[in-house]
Design a protein around this motif. Structure first.
Motif, PDB file in Angstrom:
ATOM      1  N   UNK A  13       0.836  -1.204   0.000  1.00 54.35           N
ATOM      2  CA  UNK A  13       0.000   0.000   0.000  1.00 54.35           C
ATOM      3  C   UNK A  13       0.870   1.253   0.000  1.00 54.35           C
ATOM      4  N   UNK A  14       1.891   1.253   0.821  1.00 56.55           N
ATOM      5  CA  UNK A  14       2.803   2.398   0.859  1.00 56.55           C
ATOM      6  C   UNK A  14       3.515   2.596  -0.470  1.00 56.55           C
ATOM      7  N   UNK A  15       3.939   1.502  -1.092  1.00 53.46           N
ATOM      8  CA  UNK A  15       4.596   1.600  -2.400  1.00 53.46           C
ATOM      9  C   UNK A  15       3.627   2.118  -3.453  1.00 53.46           C
ATOM     10  N   UNK A  16       2.381   1.690  -3.381  1.00 53.37           N
ATOM     11  CA  UNK A  16       1.374   2.166  -4.332  1.00 53.37           C
ATOM     12  C   UNK A  16       1.152   3.670  -4.192  1.00 53.37           C
ATOM     13  N   UNK A  17       1.040   4.143  -2.982  1.00 58.03           N
ATOM     14  CA  UNK A  17       0.843   5.573  -2.749  1.00 58.03           C
ATOM     15  C   UNK A  17       2.087   6.350  -3.177  1.00 58.03           C
ATOM     16  N   UNK A  18       3.271   5.815  -2.913  1.00 58.79           N
ATOM     17  CA  UNK A  18       4.508   6.462  -3.340  1.00 58.79           C
ATOM     18  C   UNK A  18       4.537   6.628  -4.856  1.00 58.79           C
ATOM     19  N   UNK A  19       4.236   5.548  -5.590  1.00 61.62           N
ATOM     20  CA  UNK A  19       4.238   5.635  -7.048  1.00 61.62           C
ATOM     21  C   UNK A  19       3.144   6.563  -7.554  1.00 61.62           C
ATOM     22  N   UNK A  20       2.002   6.572  -6.893  1.00 68.93           N
ATOM     23  CA  UNK A  20       0.923   7.478  -7.299  1.00 68.93           C
ATOM     24  C   UNK A  20       1.343   8.934  -7.119  1.00 68.93           C
ATOM     25  N   UNK A  21       1.978   9.244  -6.009  1.00 69.48           N
ATOM     26  CA  UNK A  21       2.453  10.613  -5.777  1.00 69.48           C
ATOM     27  C   UNK A  21       3.544  10.990  -6.769  1.00 69.48           C
ATOM     28  N   UNK A  22       4.448  10.049  -7.069  1.00 66.80           N
ATOM     29  CA  UNK A  22       5.483  10.312  -8.070  1.00 66.80           C
ATOM     30  C   UNK A  22       4.866  10.544  -9.445  1.00 66.80           C
ATOM     31  N   UNK A  23       3.834   9.785  -9.790  1.00 67.26           N
ATOM     32  CA  UNK A  23       3.165   9.962 -11.080  1.00 67.26           C
ATOM     33  C   UNK A  23       2.496  11.328 -11.156  1.00 67.26           C
ATOM     34  N   UNK A  34       5.165  12.525 -19.107  1.00 65.34           N
ATOM     35  CA  UNK A  34       4.854  11.350 -18.274  1.00 65.34           C
ATOM     36  C   UNK A  34       3.434  11.388 -17.720  1.00 65.34           C
ATOM     37  N   UNK A  35       2.494  11.995 -18.459  1.00 64.23           N
ATOM     38  CA  UNK A  35       1.117  12.006 -17.966  1.00 64.23           C
ATOM     39  C   UNK A  35       0.247  10.980 -18.683  1.00 64.23           C
ATOM     40  N   UNK A  36       0.845  10.104 -19.472  1.00 67.00           N
ATOM     41  CA  UNK A  36       0.072   9.054 -20.123  1.00 67.00           C
ATOM     42  C   UNK A  36      -0.204   7.921 -19.139  1.00 67.00           C
ATOM     43  N   UNK A  37      -1.278   7.182 -19.342  1.00 64.09           N
ATOM     44  CA  UNK A  37      -1.628   6.127 -18.367  1.00 64.09           C
ATOM     45  C   UNK A  37      -0.707   4.915 -18.406  1.00 64.09           C
ATOM     46  N   UNK A  38       0.217   4.819 -19.353  1.00 68.34           N
ATOM     47  CA  UNK A  38       1.093   3.666 -19.441  1.00 68.34           C
ATOM     48  C   UNK A  38       2.466   3.982 -18.857  1.00 68.34           C
ATOM     49  N   UNK A  39       2.568   5.055 -18.149  1.00 71.15           N
ATOM     50  CA  UNK A  39       3.824   5.439 -17.523  1.00 71.15           C
ATOM     51  C   UNK A  39       4.208   4.422 -16.462  1.00 71.15           C
ATOM     52  N   UNK A  40       5.505   4.297 -16.185  1.00 65.67           N
ATOM     53  CA  UNK A  40       5.949   3.312 -15.192  1.00 65.67           C
ATOM     54  C   UNK A  40       5.459   3.634 -13.795  1.00 65.67           C
ATOM     55  N   UNK A  41       5.292   4.933 -13.470  1.00 68.41           N
ATOM     56  CA  UNK A  41       4.783   5.280 -12.139  1.00 68.41           C
ATOM     57  C   UNK A  41       3.313   4.879 -11.998  1.00 68.41           C
ATOM     58  N   UNK A  42       2.515   5.138 -13.034  1.00 66.11           N
ATOM     59  CA  UNK A  42       1.104   4.743 -12.973  1.00 66.11           C
ATOM     60  C   UNK A  42       0.989   3.227 -12.895  1.00 66.11           C
ATOM     61  N   UNK A  43       1.780   2.535 -13.713  1.00 66.02           N
ATOM     62  CA  UNK A  43       1.740   1.071 -13.670  1.00 66.02           C
ATOM     63  C   UNK A  43       2.192   0.537 -12.315  1.00 66.02           C
ATOM     64  N   UNK A  44       3.218   1.150 -11.747  1.00 66.66           N
ATOM     65  CA  UNK A  44       3.681   0.741 -10.422  1.00 66.66           C
ATOM     66  C   UNK A  44       2.620   0.954  -9.359  1.00 66.66           C
ATOM     67  N   UNK A  45       1.927   2.080  -9.436  1.00 64.60           N
ATOM     68  CA  UNK A  45       0.876   2.369  -8.453  1.00 64.60           C
ATOM     69  C   UNK A  45      -0.260   1.355  -8.554  1.00 64.60           C
TER      70      UNK A  45
END
Length: 107
Positions: A13-23, A34-45
Motif C-alpha cells: 500500500x505504501x509503495x502504491x501511494x509512493x508511485x501514485x504521488x510520483x506519477x 509522463x502524464x500518459x496512463x502507461x507510464x511506469x509510475x502509474x503502472x507501479x501504483x
C-alpha cells in the motif's frame, strides 16, 4: 502468518501511494512527458495496489480484506497528504526568509 501478510499489505500500500504521488508530481512538472496512463509510475501504483488487495483478501477473506485494504490505502494517502502539506509549508517559510534577506540587503 496473518500478521506477516498484513505487514506485506502495508508495504505494498505504501509503495502504491509512493508511485501514485510520483506519477502526479511527474505529470505536474513535466507535462506531456509522463502524464500518459502507461507510464511506469502509474503502472507501479496500480500493480502495487492490486497486489496489496490480493494479499489483504488472502489474509482476511474478501469482505474484511477489502475493508482493511481501504483503511490502509486511506491511511497511506492521508499520510502522504499531510507530509506534502508540511513540506509545502516548510518551503514557503524558507522562501519567505530568503525574500526577507534579499529585501534587507537592498535597503
Amino acid at each position: 502468518m496473518l500478521i506477516v501478510l498484513i505487514m506485506v499489505v502495508l508495504i505494498f500500500c505504501g509503495a502504491s501511494v509512493f508511485f501514485f504521488c510520483k506519477a502526479n508530481y511527474c505529470a505536474c512538472t513535466q507535462a506531456g512527458q509522463c502524464d500518459n496512463p502507461v507510464n511506469r509510475y502509474w503502472l507501479g501504483a496500480m500493480l502495487n495496489a492490486v497486489v496489496s488487495l490480493i494479499f489483504c483478501c488472502t489474509a482476511l477473506h474478501v469482505e474484511l480484506g477489502t475493508l482493511l485494504w481501504l483503511v490502509l490505502m486511506g491511511s497511506c494517502f492521508l499520510g502522504a497528504f499531510i507530509s506534502a502539506q508540511a513540506n509545502q509549508k516548510r518551503q514557503c517559510i524558507k522562501a519567505k526568509r530568503e525574500d526577507d534577506l534579499l529585501t534587507n540587503e537592498i535597503s
